[in-house]
Design a protein around this motif. Structure first.
Motif, PDB file in Angstrom:
ATOM      1  N   HIS A 189     -32.337  72.295  44.717  1.00 51.73           N
ATOM      2  CA  HIS A 189     -33.629  72.791  45.177  1.00 51.73           C
ATOM      3  C   HIS A 189     -34.171  73.853  44.223  1.00 51.73           C
ATOM      4  N   ALA A 190     -35.480  73.851  44.050  1.00 50.39           N
ATOM      5  CA  ALA A 190     -36.112  74.908  43.256  1.00 50.39           C
ATOM      6  C   ALA A 190     -36.215  76.171  44.100  1.00 50.39           C
ATOM      7  N   ALA A 191     -36.156  77.324  43.442  1.00 50.34           N
ATOM      8  CA  ALA A 191     -36.232  78.603  44.145  1.00 50.34           C
ATOM      9  C   ALA A 191     -37.274  79.482  43.468  1.00 50.34           C
ATOM     10  N   PHE A 192     -38.220  79.974  44.255  1.00 54.98           N
ATOM     11  CA  PHE A 192     -39.170  80.953  43.737  1.00 54.98           C
ATOM     12  C   PHE A 192     -38.426  82.255  43.448  1.00 54.98           C
ATOM     13  N   VAL A 193     -38.665  82.826  42.254  1.00 51.86           N
ATOM     14  CA  VAL A 193     -38.007  84.078  41.887  1.00 51.86           C
ATOM     15  C   VAL A 193     -39.019  85.208  41.723  1.00 51.86           C
ATOM     16  N   THR A 194     -40.075  84.967  40.950  1.00 52.32           N
ATOM     17  CA  THR A 194     -41.067  86.015  40.710  1.00 52.32           C
ATOM     18  C   THR A 194     -42.347  85.345  40.228  1.00 52.32           C
ATOM     19  N   ASP A 195     -43.328  86.148  39.840  1.00 49.35           N
ATOM     20  CA  ASP A 195     -44.532  85.563  39.246  1.00 49.35           C
ATOM     21  C   ASP A 195     -44.847  86.280  37.943  1.00 49.35           C
ATOM     22  N   LEU A 196     -45.716  85.686  37.175  1.00 46.64           N
ATOM     23  CA  LEU A 196     -46.068  86.224  35.869  1.00 46.64           C
ATOM     24  C   LEU A 196     -46.984  87.429  36.053  1.00 46.64           C
ATOM     25  N   PRO A 197     -46.626  88.581  35.528  1.00 50.70           N
ATOM     26  CA  PRO A 197     -47.436  89.776  35.753  1.00 50.70           C
ATOM     27  C   PRO A 197     -48.618  89.869  34.806  1.00 50.70           C
ATOM     28  N   GLY A 198     -49.620  90.636  35.216  1.00 50.99           N
ATOM     29  CA  GLY A 198     -50.696  91.031  34.310  1.00 50.99           C
ATOM     30  C   GLY A 198     -51.819  90.052  34.122  1.00 50.99           C
ATOM     31  N   LEU A 199     -51.870  88.954  34.901  1.00 52.25           N
ATOM     32  CA  LEU A 199     -52.928  87.974  34.689  1.00 52.25           C
ATOM     33  C   LEU A 199     -54.280  88.560  35.087  1.00 52.25           C
ATOM     34  N   ARG A 200     -55.262  88.369  34.228  1.00 43.44           N
ATOM     35  CA  ARG A 200     -56.595  88.903  34.478  1.00 43.44           C
ATOM     36  C   ARG A 200     -57.296  88.102  35.560  1.00 43.44           C
ATOM     37  N   ALA A 201     -57.946  88.814  36.476  1.00 47.61           N
ATOM     38  CA  ALA A 201     -58.686  88.147  37.544  1.00 47.61           C
ATOM     39  C   ALA A 201     -59.841  87.349  36.954  1.00 47.61           C
ATOM     40  N   GLY A 202     -60.296  86.347  37.702  1.00 42.09           N
ATOM     41  CA  GLY A 202     -61.374  85.485  37.241  1.00 42.09           C
ATOM     42  C   GLY A 202     -62.728  86.159  37.324  1.00 42.09           C
ATOM     43  N   THR A 203     -63.753  85.392  37.009  1.00 44.02           N
ATOM     44  CA  THR A 203     -65.132  85.877  37.088  1.00 44.02           C
ATOM     45  C   THR A 203     -65.900  84.988  38.056  1.00 44.02           C
ATOM     46  N   GLY A 204     -67.101  85.405  38.393  1.00 48.84           N
ATOM     47  CA  GLY A 204     -67.931  84.606  39.294  1.00 48.84           C
ATOM     48  C   GLY A 204     -67.278  84.484  40.655  1.00 48.84           C
ATOM     49  N   PRO A 205     -67.294  83.271  41.243  1.00 46.17           N
ATOM     50  CA  PRO A 205     -66.727  83.089  42.589  1.00 46.17           C
ATOM     51  C   PRO A 205     -65.237  83.412  42.653  1.00 46.17           C
ATOM     52  N   ASP A 206     -64.519  83.368  41.481  1.00 47.79           N
ATOM     53  CA  ASP A 206     -63.074  83.602  41.483  1.00 47.79           C
ATOM     54  C   ASP A 206     -62.695  85.057  41.264  1.00 47.79           C
ATOM     55  N   ARG A 207     -63.682  85.950  41.207  1.00 48.37           N
ATOM     56  CA  ARG A 207     -63.351  87.318  40.809  1.00 48.37           C
ATOM     57  C   ARG A 207     -62.529  88.062  41.863  1.00 48.37           C
ATOM     58  N   TYR A 208     -62.520  87.577  43.113  1.00 48.93           N
ATOM     59  CA  TYR A 208     -61.752  88.228  44.166  1.00 48.93           C
ATOM     60  C   TYR A 208     -60.393  87.562  44.391  1.00 48.93           C
ATOM     61  N   ARG A 209     -60.126  86.500  43.661  1.00 50.10           N
ATOM     62  CA  ARG A 209     -58.849  85.801  43.828  1.00 50.10           C
ATOM     63  C   ARG A 209     -57.923  86.149  42.677  1.00 50.10           C
ATOM     64  N   SER A 210     -56.751  86.654  43.013  1.00 48.59           N
ATOM     65  CA  SER A 210     -55.788  86.997  41.971  1.00 48.59           C
ATOM     66  C   SER A 210     -55.224  85.718  41.364  1.00 48.59           C
ATOM     67  N   PRO A 211     -55.275  85.568  40.049  1.00 44.48           N
ATOM     68  CA  PRO A 211     -54.677  84.383  39.429  1.00 44.48           C
ATOM     69  C   PRO A 211     -53.160  84.452  39.572  1.00 44.48           C
ATOM     70  N   GLU A 212     -52.523  83.313  39.532  1.00 46.95           N
ATOM     71  CA  GLU A 212     -51.088  83.308  39.790  1.00 46.95           C
ATOM     72  C   GLU A 212     -50.397  82.204  39.016  1.00 46.95           C
ATOM     73  N   ILE A 213     -49.285  82.559  38.382  1.00 47.58           N
ATOM     74  CA  ILE A 213     -48.337  81.595  37.846  1.00 47.58           C
ATOM     75  C   ILE A 213     -46.984  81.999  38.400  1.00 47.58           C
TER      76      ILE A 213
END
Length: 231
Positions: A189-213
């Motif tokens: 099974h795959a296991a979530f460990v962490t996410d990639l830090p420092g991703l810049r937030a989007g613009t326009g309609p996506d500016r309030y959604r934190s990007p995530e990897i």
């Protein structure tokens, strides 16, 4: 960490570029196009080497780090197209639209061995985290402290600078160390460990959604070869 790489020196007009790739492919590591939700899944070897590659990128302002991930073993989870990964500094000025032309000019390349400095990486990552905790300084350094991301030509670009690449390197090192200890991974099974830090937030309609990897650990089959540490 010692990294074995392949180095290329393609030219576009009067400009010579320095591009490096892992000498051996990361066969059991993949990245799904993070257009809406990014999933990076890897085994211990892949996540460890990504930690080293991000650390190398942090101190290589004049180098493009290209990590081919599309042609590895297809993962059995996630949605979206598999993409390659490119790490490059803001100051390099690489336009993703020029990448296909550069990629076609890579040629055979030459072997290169480099060593990363984990202590220096940890210090610079700590400096990045301290700035995030100080709101005024974070606002002044947003462009330098963020990872700008863009997908073009089946390649995902992460464009940043020293400290944020160093922080990303520590995230991958943590995933490589913590992942094999997660529950149920010995069963495949795959296991979530962490996410990639420092991703810049989007613009326009996506500016309030934190990007995530998200970064997940998954051993490669057959799973009989895998034992959780301490077992």
């Amino acid at each position: 960490m010692r990294l074995r790489l392949r180095q290329f020196r393609p030219r576009t007009g009067p400009h010579e570029h320095r591009i490096v790739q892992p000498l051996r492919p990361l066969r059991h590591t993949s990245l799904r196009d993070p257009g809406s939700y990014g999933l990076l899944m890897g085994d211990h070897d892949g996540l460890s080497r990504l930690a080293g590659l991000f650390s190398f990128a942090a101190y290589s302002r004049h180098t493009v780090v290209h990590v081919p991930l599309r042609d590895g073993v297809p993962p059995d989870g996630g949605v979206g197209e598999r993409v390659d990964l490119v790490l490059v500094h803001h100051s390099y000025g690489l336009r993703p639209s020029r990448w296909p032309q550069l990629r076609r000019r890579l040629g055979p390349g030459t072997p290169l061995t480099v060593r990363t400095d984990e202590a220096r990486t940890a210090r610079d990552a700590a400096s990045w985290r301290e700035r995030q905790d100080r709101f005024g300084e974070w606002r002044r350094n947003r462009g330098r402290d963020d990872l700008r991301q863009l997908t073009h030509a089946r390649t995902h670009f992460l464009i940043g600078s020293r400290d944020v690449f160093a922080e990303a390197a520590t995230a991958f090192a943590h995933a490589a160390g913590r992942g094999p200890r997660m529950r149920h991974v010995a069963k495949g099974h795959a296991a979530f460990v962490t996410d990639l830090p420092g991703l810049r937030a989007g613009t326009g309609p996506d500016r309030y959604r934190s990007p995530e990897i998200v970064i997940c650990f998954k051993p490669y089959p057959p799973y009989a070869h895998f034992r959780r540490p301490g077992r």
